[in-house]
Design a protein around this motif. Structure first.
Motif, PDB file in Angstrom:
ATOM      1  N   ASN A  34       0.832  -1.203   0.000  1.00  0.00           N
ATOM      2  CA  ASN A  34       0.000   0.000   0.000  1.00  0.00           C
ATOM      3  C   ASN A  34       0.870   1.258   0.000  1.00  0.00           C
ATOM      4  O   ASN A  34       2.098   1.184   0.169  1.00  0.00           O
ATOM      5  N   TYR A  35       0.215   2.392  -0.152  1.00  0.00           N
ATOM      6  CA  TYR A  35       0.948   3.657  -0.140  1.00  0.00           C
ATOM      7  C   TYR A  35       0.046   4.761   0.411  1.00  0.00           C
ATOM      8  O   TYR A  35      -1.162   4.583   0.570  1.00  0.00           O
ATOM      9  N   ILE A  36       0.662   5.894   0.711  1.00  0.00           N
ATOM     10  CA  ILE A  36      -0.069   7.068   1.203  1.00  0.00           C
ATOM     11  C   ILE A  36       0.312   8.270   0.337  1.00  0.00           C
ATOM     12  O   ILE A  36       1.494   8.461   0.020  1.00  0.00           O
ATOM     13  N   TYR A  37      -0.691   9.051  -0.033  1.00  0.00           N
ATOM     14  CA  TYR A  37      -0.413  10.310  -0.737  1.00  0.00           C
ATOM     15  C   TYR A  37      -0.583  11.455   0.248  1.00  0.00           C
ATOM     16  O   TYR A  37      -1.659  11.652   0.819  1.00  0.00           O
ATOM     17  N   ASP A  38       0.506  12.181   0.473  1.00  0.00           N
ATOM     18  CA  ASP A  38       0.484  13.311   1.401  1.00  0.00           C
ATOM     19  C   ASP A  38       0.250  14.602   0.611  1.00  0.00           C
ATOM     20  O   ASP A  38       1.120  15.038  -0.151  1.00  0.00           O
ATOM     21  N   GLU A  39      -0.919  15.190   0.779  1.00  0.00           N
ATOM     22  CA  GLU A  39      -1.296  16.376   0.008  1.00  0.00           C
ATOM     23  C   GLU A  39      -0.423  17.585   0.324  1.00  0.00           C
ATOM     24  O   GLU A  39      -0.119  18.390  -0.557  1.00  0.00           O
ATOM     25  N   VAL A  44       4.175  10.802  -2.670  1.00  0.00           N
ATOM     26  CA  VAL A  44       3.654   9.458  -2.447  1.00  0.00           C
ATOM     27  C   VAL A  44       4.585   8.763  -1.462  1.00  0.00           C
ATOM     28  O   VAL A  44       5.800   8.669  -1.691  1.00  0.00           O
ATOM     29  N   ILE A  45       4.021   8.309  -0.363  1.00  0.00           N
ATOM     30  CA  ILE A  45       4.800   7.705   0.721  1.00  0.00           C
ATOM     31  C   ILE A  45       4.727   6.187   0.608  1.00  0.00           C
ATOM     32  O   ILE A  45       3.646   5.598   0.629  1.00  0.00           O
ATOM     33  N   VAL A  46       5.898   5.540   0.499  1.00  0.00           N
ATOM     34  CA  VAL A  46       5.996   4.087   0.375  1.00  0.00           C
ATOM     35  C   VAL A  46       6.948   3.574   1.449  1.00  0.00           C
ATOM     36  O   VAL A  46       7.933   4.238   1.790  1.00  0.00           O
ATOM     37  N   GLY A  47       6.656   2.402   1.989  1.00  0.00           N
ATOM     38  CA  GLY A  47       7.523   1.807   3.010  1.00  0.00           C
ATOM     39  C   GLY A  47       6.868   1.859   4.375  1.00  0.00           C
ATOM     40  O   GLY A  47       6.314   2.892   4.770  1.00  0.00           O
ATOM     41  N   ASP A  48       6.947   0.766   5.104  1.00  0.00           N
ATOM     42  CA  ASP A  48       6.229   0.628   6.377  1.00  0.00           C
ATOM     43  C   ASP A  48       6.555   1.728   7.378  1.00  0.00           C
ATOM     44  O   ASP A  48       5.658   2.356   7.946  1.00  0.00           O
ATOM     45  N   VAL A  59      -4.851   5.697   3.295  1.00  0.00           N
ATOM     46  CA  VAL A  59      -4.025   4.625   2.743  1.00  0.00           C
ATOM     47  C   VAL A  59      -4.717   4.073   1.498  1.00  0.00           C
ATOM     48  O   VAL A  59      -5.917   3.796   1.511  1.00  0.00           O
ATOM     49  N   SER A  60      -3.956   3.924   0.414  1.00  0.00           N
ATOM     50  CA  SER A  60      -4.512   3.456  -0.853  1.00  0.00           C
ATOM     51  C   SER A  60      -3.838   2.162  -1.295  1.00  0.00           C
ATOM     52  O   SER A  60      -2.700   1.875  -0.918  1.00  0.00           O
ATOM     53  N   THR A  61      -4.545   1.410  -2.115  1.00  0.00           N
ATOM     54  CA  THR A  61      -4.034   0.128  -2.581  1.00  0.00           C
ATOM     55  C   THR A  61      -3.577   0.219  -4.042  1.00  0.00           C
ATOM     56  O   THR A  61      -3.938   1.155  -4.763  1.00  0.00           O
ATOM     57  N   GLN A 214      -7.484   0.742   9.484  1.00  0.00           N
ATOM     58  CA  GLN A 214      -7.752  -0.549   8.865  1.00  0.00           C
ATOM     59  C   GLN A 214      -6.457  -1.180   8.352  1.00  0.00           C
ATOM     60  O   GLN A 214      -6.228  -2.388   8.526  1.00  0.00           O
ATOM     61  N   TYR A 215      -5.618  -0.343   7.728  1.00  0.00           N
ATOM     62  CA  TYR A 215      -4.326  -0.829   7.230  1.00  0.00           C
ATOM     63  C   TYR A 215      -3.475  -1.369   8.372  1.00  0.00           C
ATOM     64  O   TYR A 215      -2.935  -2.494   8.295  1.00  0.00           O
ATOM     65  N   TYR A 216      -3.349  -0.603   9.451  1.00  0.00           N
ATOM     66  CA  TYR A 216      -2.494  -1.019  10.564  1.00  0.00           C
ATOM     67  C   TYR A 216      -3.073  -2.242  11.264  1.00  0.00           C
ATOM     68  O   TYR A 216      -2.342  -3.158  11.640  1.00  0.00           O
TER      69      TYR A 216
END
Length: 438
Positions: A34-39, A44-48, A59-61, A214-216
């Motif tokens: 998964n990843y997160i987009y920080d506005e 785009v944030i990748v990595g646990d 969190v997006s898939t 939900q992701y965590y």
């Protein structure tokens, strides 16, 4: 022509992405897909570890049904690999061949889009897509077998004969690890006042998004509890605030893989299984449908014009059918992260024996059913093989590029059959993709 540079191998799973050099024994990177987009930073944030710092974001898939659907952002996942693959140091994607895995039901549209990104954005010199079940079977030194892969998002059953996937007899469903997580979560909800009690205090605030919770929950809490409860049958489970909850009345969650309708979930409708929808079935029936349809496709039809009822051709086909079935059922590969659960492989094999005795009484297949494992694999290594089987199998294929033995011709075979060069892509486009990645 051989390559000196070891290929980069990426296995994008719905739960985690595994990546590393083909020369490595294990992937150097295993991170959440998964990843997160920080506005605020438009990043785009990748990595646990990095994602944990952005709990206020959604969190997006990237994958659905085992396939990449979010091509706008998958490149960030792949770029993260190149930026961190060498002990968290970066490498230049232009200098290394690339091998990726894919599900056997991947579409040509997806393959084309993948090639477009890796050649035009990453500018890799050489690229190949390897089907998961073939790479897993290849690692075991087999070209024929029945591959049963139970991952996070998808369970698949794939008969393979002489290195060719029998697509009409291959099935998959979403009754996999994430489905078990739903049952685990429902069980744990009955043990606490609020589901947030299961999370670290840092992520219980109202500023934490529902998708991050939900992701965590899925990747940490439910995954940990599922592993403990299935493999060790714990009586008490420790929460992040050091409280314990009594879980001695837990049931065997694995049963939901075999019969998805056995235990109801609130606000979740599970369709009744039907013959025309293989994806509606649990694991045992999925295996049965695969071998039953394989029988239908391989068994000869009786020739009514023949006096004896059986032509020489149909007799040969029947003998061939027997031979194929014996090979398949004596080479059953059960893999995927969920397959590490205690008792699961034995359950599948016992079901297979019962199925063959009941539905194929005229053939002694039940005596042939047995598991296979990668060659020279120890008990410890078998854990890695189940968890990283697709990645490891793809590494075996990718390593052929570095074979300096001119007599074996491995590098030429690999280049001619499984790889596309950047020059060929630029000249031939979709035609070469269709030819190489059927």
């Amino acid at each position: 022509m051989t390559y000196r540079a070891s290929a980069v191998v990426i296995d994008n799973g719905s739960y985690t992405t595994k990546a590393g050099f083909a020369s490595d024994n294990l992937p150097s990177l295993v991170f959440n897909s998964n990843y997160i987009y920080d506005e605020s930073s438009q990043k785009v944030i990748v990595g646990d570890d990095e994602m944990d710092k952005y709990s206020q974001n959604e969190v997006s898939t990237l994958l659905d049904n085992g396939l990449i659907y979010n091509f706008d952002n998958i490149v960030h996942n792949w770029q993260y690999v190149y930026d961190n693959i060498d002990n968290h140091n970066g490498i230049d994607s232009k200098e290394f061949p690339l091998v990726m895995t894919e599900q056997s039901w991947n579409t040509m549209k997806n393959k084309t889009k993948t090639c477009q990104i890796v050649f035009e954005q990453l500018e890799v010199p050489l690229f190949s897509l390897v089907k998961n079940p073939i790479s897993q079977l290849y690692r075991c030194g087999k070209s024929t077998g029945l591959v049963i892969d139970i991952g996070a998002a998808v369970t698949s059953v794939t008969p393979i004969f002489d290195g060719i996937i029998q697509n009409k007899c291959s099935y998959h469903s979403k009754f996999a690890g994430d489905f078990l997580n739903l049952h685990v979560k429902h069980y744990l909800e009955g043990k606490v006042t609020s589901i947030d009690e299961l999370l670290p205090s840092t992520f219980r605030s109202s500023s934490t998004t529902a998708s991050f919770k939900q992701y965590y929950m899925s990747t940490h809490v439910l995954q940990e509890f599922k592993n403990l409860s299935i493999n060790y049958h714990v009586s008490n489970f420790q929460l992040y605030d050091h409280k314990y909850i009594d879980v001695s009345d837990q049931r065997n969650f694995l049963e939901n893989l075999f019969d998805p309708t056995a235990n109801k979930l609130p606000n979740v409708t599970i369709p009744e299984p039907t013959i025309d929808k293989p994806s509606s079935h649990g694991l045992t029936n999925l295996v049965f449908l695969a071998i039953k349809n394989l029988e239908a496709s391989l068994l000869p039809n009786n020739d009514s014009n023949n006096v004896n009822g059986v032509t020489a051709s149909s007799h040969n086909r029947f003998a061939r059918f027997m031979e194929i079935f014996k090979q398949l059922l004596s080479n059953v590969l059960i893999t995927g992260g969920v397959s590490l659960c205690n008792g699961l492989s034995d359950h599948v094999i016992n079901d297979l024996k019962s199925l063959t005795q009941k539905y194929f009484p005229n053939y002694p297949f039940s005596y042939n059913v047995q598991l296979i494992r990668p060659s020279n694999s120890s008990d410890t290594a078998e854990i890695w093989d189940k968890q990283f089987g697709s990645w490891l199998g793809a590494c075996n294929l990718a390593s052929m590029l570095n074979d300096n033995d001119e007599n074996s011709g491995s590098a030429k075979i690999a280049l001619d059959n499984w790889f596309i060069t950047k020059a060929d892509y630029e000249e031939l486009g979709e035609d070469i993709i269709t030819e190489k990645f059927k």
